[in-house]
Design an enzyme around this catalytic site. Structure first.
Site, PDB file in Angstrom:
ATOM      1  N   GLY A 107       0.811  -1.207   0.000  1.00 22.55           N
ATOM      2  CA  GLY A 107       0.000   0.000   0.000  1.00 22.55           C
ATOM      3  C   GLY A 107       0.844   1.256   0.000  1.00 22.55           C
ATOM      4  O   GLY A 107       1.941   1.301   0.576  1.00 22.55           O
ATOM      5  N   ASP A 109       0.395   3.937   1.614  1.00 26.78           N
ATOM      6  CA  ASP A 109       0.618   4.443   2.963  1.00 26.78           C
ATOM      7  C   ASP A 109       1.797   3.751   3.618  1.00 26.78           C
ATOM      8  O   ASP A 109       2.591   4.389   4.330  1.00 26.78           O
ATOM      9  CB  ASP A 109      -0.649   4.294   3.818  1.00 26.78           C
ATOM     10  CG  ASP A 109      -1.208   2.877   3.830  1.00 26.78           C
ATOM     11  OD1 ASP A 109      -0.819   2.050   2.965  1.00 26.78           O
ATOM     12  OD2 ASP A 109      -2.050   2.582   4.701  1.00 26.78           O
TER      13      ASP A 109
END
Length: 259
Positions: A107, A109
């Protein structure tokens, strides 16, 4: 000044940065029904007080998203504001390495957290990110993402429990006054809160035993970090804006690569 945007499944964090200095931050819900016009209107409202300062022009937006269905609305919002934008992903040229079987699945993030940890700490770091999911990211001192753990976040766990059990109603996630509840709500308060606390400590301990890093730093980030960390034994520091700072750092490298 740049706008950093961390689009999560439940909430979206926005931050205004000058270099690596956070000026302001905002949190909105990750509503899948929002249009680009709505997001653009919100961004204008957030940035208006800062935009009055001529020394702080908004140059571009750097976005990390784990909600693909929202990406187009954010693109529309930035185009409507004539704000250049870029999305962070596993193909970005950054001084980190994703040492996992499927780097493309990591991801954005977690990529931002890896970059921030490598740049800010320079030591083996375990990042605990408490959001819709609770992620545990193992990052070596030289900026290698080694993998980690993805677990249900506290809110997701509570929602599953109250959906599955007909006589249980959702409660506010907060530290209970005592462990042993005297009524159903108190029992649920305690169970939701301490199951999350003990899960954090237990998973951190298991990771460190298996990884055996040198002088590790355990850092928590995410919207719920400040609530849970004071009750955890294994987390040493709270950095609520670690992901946004990682995006601000990524902007520097992406700008250099584009030059």
């Amino acid at each position: 000044m740049i706008l950093t945007v961390d689009i999560g499944n439940t909430e979206t964090m926005l931050g205004a940065y000058r270099d690596l200095e956070p000026l302001r931050s905002w949190r909105i819900s990750s509503n899948r029904a929002r249009t680009g016009d709505e997001l653009g209107f919100m961004i204008q409202g957030f940035l208006a007080p800062l935009a009055e300062d001529a020394s702080l022009p908004v140059e571009r937006a750097v976005i990390a998203s784990v909600v693909p269905s929202l990406d187009w609305a954010w693109e529309e919002a930035c185009r409507g504001l004539e704000l250049p934008f870029r999305f962070l992903d596993g193909h970005a040229r950054l001084p980190i390495r994703l040492d996992v079987e499927m780097p493309a699945e990591v991801g954005a993030d977690r990529i931002a957290n890896t970059l921030a940890a490598a740049e800010l700490y320079g030591r083996d770091t375990l990042v605990v990110d408490l959001g819709t999911a609770t992620t545990f990211d193992c990052i070596s001192a030289d900026g290698v993402f080694l993998g980690g753990v993805i677990a249900p976040g506290p809110r997701a766990g509570m929602e599953w429990l109250t959906d599955a059990a007909a006589q249980l109603s959702p409660v506010e996630i907060r530290p209970p006054e005592r462990v042993i509840g005297r009524n159903t709500a108190e029992c649920l308060d305690s169970g939701v809160f301490y199951s999350a606390v003990d899960a954090i400590d237990g998973i951190v301990q298991r990771i460190l035993e298996e990884w055996q890093p040198d002088d590790p730093l355990v850092v928590a980030t995410g919207g719920l970090a400040g609530l849970f960390v004071p009750h955890c034994e294994t987390v040493q520091r709270v950095e609520p804006y670690l992901t946004l700072t990682g995006l601000a750092i990524a902007d520097r490298y992406l700008s250099d690569a584009a030059a």
